[in-house]
Design a protein around this motif. Structure first.
Motif, PDB file in Angstrom:
ATOM      1  N   TRP A  74      22.675 -65.294  37.434  1.00 29.06           N
ATOM      2  CA  TRP A  74      22.114 -64.748  38.670  1.00 29.06           C
ATOM      3  C   TRP A  74      20.632 -65.111  38.798  1.00 29.06           C
ATOM      4  CZ3 TRP A  74      18.412 -60.648  38.743  1.00 29.06           C
ATOM      5  CH2 TRP A  74      18.058 -60.229  40.033  1.00 29.06           C
ATOM      6  N   ALA A  75      19.887 -64.975  37.704  1.00 29.35           N
ATOM      7  CA  ALA A  75      18.448 -65.257  37.732  1.00 29.35           C
ATOM      8  C   ALA A  75      18.179 -66.747  37.916  1.00 29.35           C
ATOM      9  CB  ALA A  75      17.787 -64.759  36.449  1.00 29.35           C
ATOM     10  N   GLY A  76      19.132 -67.587  37.510  1.00 30.22           N
ATOM     11  CA  GLY A  76      18.961 -69.028  37.656  1.00 30.22           C
ATOM     12  C   GLY A  76      18.260 -69.680  36.485  1.00 30.22           C
ATOM     13  N   ASP A  77      18.029 -68.917  35.414  1.00 25.12           N
ATOM     14  CA  ASP A  77      17.320 -69.455  34.249  1.00 25.12           C
ATOM     15  C   ASP A  77      17.597 -68.559  33.047  1.00 25.12           C
ATOM     16  OD1 ASP A  77      15.556 -70.456  32.360  1.00 25.12           O
ATOM     17  OD2 ASP A  77      13.748 -69.934  33.480  1.00 25.12           O
ATOM     18  N   PRO A  78      18.214 -69.087  31.985  1.00 23.84           N
ATOM     19  CA  PRO A  78      18.482 -68.254  30.809  1.00 23.84           C
ATOM     20  C   PRO A  78      17.213 -67.657  30.199  1.00 23.84           C
ATOM     21  CG  PRO A  78      19.608 -70.372  30.622  1.00 23.84           C
ATOM     22  CD  PRO A  78      18.737 -70.444  31.832  1.00 23.84           C
ATOM     23  N   ALA A  79      16.086 -68.356  30.325  1.00 26.25           N
ATOM     24  CA  ALA A  79      14.826 -67.855  29.757  1.00 26.25           C
ATOM     25  C   ALA A  79      14.260 -66.687  30.554  1.00 26.25           C
ATOM     26  CB  ALA A  79      13.799 -68.984  29.680  1.00 26.25           C
ATOM     27  N   ALA A  80      14.805 -66.417  31.734  1.00 25.38           N
ATOM     28  CA  ALA A  80      14.327 -65.299  32.549  1.00 25.38           C
ATOM     29  C   ALA A  80      14.739 -63.952  31.956  1.00 25.38           C
ATOM     30  CB  ALA A  80      14.850 -65.422  33.974  1.00 25.38           C
ATOM     31  N   LEU A  81      15.764 -63.939  31.128  1.00 28.19           N
ATOM     32  CA  LEU A  81      16.236 -62.710  30.495  1.00 28.19           C
ATOM     33  C   LEU A  81      15.302 -62.390  29.330  1.00 28.19           C
ATOM     34  CD1 LEU A  81      18.495 -60.565  30.373  1.00 28.19           C
ATOM     35  CD2 LEU A  81      19.758 -62.141  28.933  1.00 28.19           C
ATOM     36  N   VAL A  82      14.416 -61.394  29.507  1.00 27.38           N
ATOM     37  CA  VAL A  82      13.378 -61.132  28.504  1.00 27.38           C
ATOM     38  C   VAL A  82      13.664 -59.915  27.630  1.00 27.38           C
ATOM     39  CG1 VAL A  82      11.567 -62.368  29.738  1.00 27.38           C
ATOM     40  CG2 VAL A  82      11.889 -59.930  30.177  1.00 27.38           C
ATOM     41  N   GLU A  83      14.520 -59.011  28.084  1.00 32.22           N
ATOM     42  CA  GLU A  83      14.962 -57.867  27.282  1.00 32.22           C
ATOM     43  C   GLU A  83      16.415 -57.599  27.629  1.00 32.22           C
ATOM     44  OE1 GLU A  83      12.597 -54.265  27.532  1.00 32.22           O
ATOM     45  OE2 GLU A  83      10.797 -55.453  27.900  1.00 32.22           O
ATOM     46  N   TYR A  84      17.173 -57.154  26.611  1.00 35.59           N
ATOM     47  CA  TYR A  84      18.588 -56.926  26.845  1.00 35.59           C
ATOM     48  C   TYR A  84      19.092 -55.947  25.816  1.00 35.59           C
ATOM     49  CZ  TYR A  84      23.519 -58.195  27.607  1.00 35.59           C
ATOM     50  OH  TYR A  84      24.864 -58.181  27.878  1.00 35.59           O
ATOM     51  N   GLN A  85      19.829 -54.933  26.284  1.00 30.18           N
ATOM     52  CA  GLN A  85      20.396 -53.965  25.352  1.00 30.18           C
ATOM     53  C   GLN A  85      21.730 -53.458  25.872  1.00 30.18           C
ATOM     54  OE1 GLN A  85      17.337 -50.938  25.405  1.00 30.18           O
ATOM     55  NE2 GLN A  85      18.504 -49.699  26.843  1.00 30.18           N
ATOM     56  N   VAL A  86      22.604 -53.117  24.949  1.00 26.67           N
ATOM     57  CA  VAL A  86      23.888 -52.499  25.292  1.00 26.67           C
ATOM     58  C   VAL A  86      24.269 -51.552  24.166  1.00 26.67           C
ATOM     59  CG1 VAL A  86      24.669 -54.608  26.477  1.00 26.67           C
ATOM     60  CG2 VAL A  86      25.459 -54.145  24.164  1.00 26.67           C
ATOM     61  N   ARG A  87      25.213 -50.695  24.479  1.00 20.38           N
ATOM     62  CA  ARG A  87      25.932 -49.937  23.459  1.00 20.38           C
ATOM     63  C   ARG A  87      27.390 -50.304  23.628  1.00 20.38           C
ATOM     64  NH1 ARG A  87      23.382 -43.926  23.237  1.00 20.38           N
ATOM     65  NH2 ARG A  87      21.390 -44.579  22.388  1.00 20.38           N
ATOM     66  N   PHE A  88      28.063 -50.481  22.514  1.00 17.08           N
ATOM     67  CA  PHE A  88      29.470 -50.839  22.560  1.00 17.08           C
ATOM     68  C   PHE A  88      30.286 -49.564  22.728  1.00 17.08           C
ATOM     69  CE2 PHE A  88      27.329 -54.119  20.046  1.00 17.08           C
ATOM     70  CZ  PHE A  88      27.599 -55.208  20.845  1.00 17.08           C
ATOM     71  N   GLY A  89      31.008 -49.467  23.852  1.00 12.13           N
ATOM     72  CA  GLY A  89      31.761 -48.254  24.164  1.00 12.13           C
ATOM     73  C   GLY A  89      33.214 -48.328  23.733  1.00 12.13           C
ATOM     74  N   ARG A  90      33.928 -49.315  24.237  1.00 12.61           N
ATOM     75  CA  ARG A  90      35.349 -49.507  23.932  1.00 12.61           C
ATOM     76  C   ARG A  90      35.582 -50.980  23.634  1.00 12.61           C
ATOM     77  NH1 ARG A  90      38.748 -45.382  25.797  1.00 12.61           N
ATOM     78  NH2 ARG A  90      37.726 -43.880  27.156  1.00 12.61           N
ATOM     79  N   PRO A  91      36.594 -51.254  22.831  1.00  9.96           N
ATOM     80  CA  PRO A  91      36.878 -52.662  22.548  1.00  9.96           C
ATOM     81  C   PRO A  91      37.613 -53.339  23.707  1.00  9.96           C
ATOM     82  CG  PRO A  91      38.451 -51.269  21.405  1.00  9.96           C
ATOM     83  CD  PRO A  91      37.447 -50.344  22.061  1.00  9.96           C
ATOM     84  N   VAL A  92      37.456 -54.649  23.780  1.00 10.32           N
ATOM     85  CA  VAL A  92      38.224 -55.468  24.712  1.00 10.32           C
ATOM     86  C   VAL A  92      39.457 -55.943  23.944  1.00 10.32           C
ATOM     87  CG1 VAL A  92      38.268 -57.605  26.068  1.00 10.32           C
ATOM     88  CG2 VAL A  92      36.176 -56.207  25.981  1.00 10.32           C
ATOM     89  N   VAL A  93      40.604 -55.392  24.305  1.00 12.70           N
ATOM     90  CA  VAL A  93      41.860 -55.765  23.644  1.00 12.70           C
ATOM     91  C   VAL A  93      42.360 -57.062  24.272  1.00 12.70           C
ATOM     92  CG1 VAL A  93      44.210 -55.048  23.102  1.00 12.70           C
ATOM     93  CG2 VAL A  93      42.369 -53.333  23.205  1.00 12.70           C
ATOM     94  N   VAL A  94      42.648 -58.050  23.407  1.00 11.39           N
ATOM     95  CA  VAL A  94      43.056 -59.377  23.883  1.00 11.39           C
ATOM     96  C   VAL A  94      44.504 -59.626  23.464  1.00 11.39           C
ATOM     97  CG1 VAL A  94      42.544 -61.840  23.867  1.00 11.39           C
ATOM     98  CG2 VAL A  94      40.670 -60.181  23.657  1.00 11.39           C
TER      99      VAL A  94
END
Length: 142
Positions: A74-94
């Motif tokens: 969306w930003a148009g540049d991978p280097a534009a992402l300067v901070e990123y955080q998540v918490r893992f809630g549920r697994p993705v069952v494949v």
């Protein structure tokens, strides 16, 4: 990659385009090789169910990476992402089929910060369930 998003064109409430990423067992094998995470819960139904999982699950960092990719695209540049955080809630069952699972990423600008930065809050789901919680990114726009 899309054209760079300009800070002047973004306000609180701006929505990112929804992205849907397929995840198959073949993707898990490739990710395991690239990351070195060969835990059998990512490839063996027998092992996954023996530890209480509903089946083989995607690597959490793969899921996190897909959500980060939606933001950087969306930003148009991978280097534009300067901070990123998540918490893992549920697994993705494949499932072990040709379709696999889908990871859906939605985002919305939640705050306009200083120096052309914005905070994007993400909703990441699979099978109708939220798989990442408190997922947010800070993006520096041009």
């Amino acid at each position: 990659m899309s054209a760079r998003v300009r800070a002047a064109d973004v306000a609180v409430g701006t929505e990112l385009p929804e992205r849907v990423y397929p995840v198959t067992r073949a993707d898990l094998v490739r990710y395991a090789g690239a990351s070195g995470d060969l835990n059998p819960i990512h490839w063996s139904d027998r092992v996954a169910t023996s530890v209480g999982l509903p089946g083989v699950i995607a690597h959490g960092m793969l899921t996190m990476g897909l959500a980060g990719r939606a933001v950087s695209d969306w930003a148009g540049d991978p280097a534009a992402l300067v901070e990123y955080q998540v918490r893992f809630g549920r697994p993705v069952v494949v499932p072990d089929d040709d379709t696999g699972a889908e990871v859906t990423v939605r985002g919305r600008v939640a705050a306009v910060l200083d120096e052309g930065r914005v905070r994007v809050d993400l909703t990441v789901t699979s099978g109708g369930e939220k798989v990442l919680s408190l997922a947010r990114a800070v993006v520096r726009l041009s």
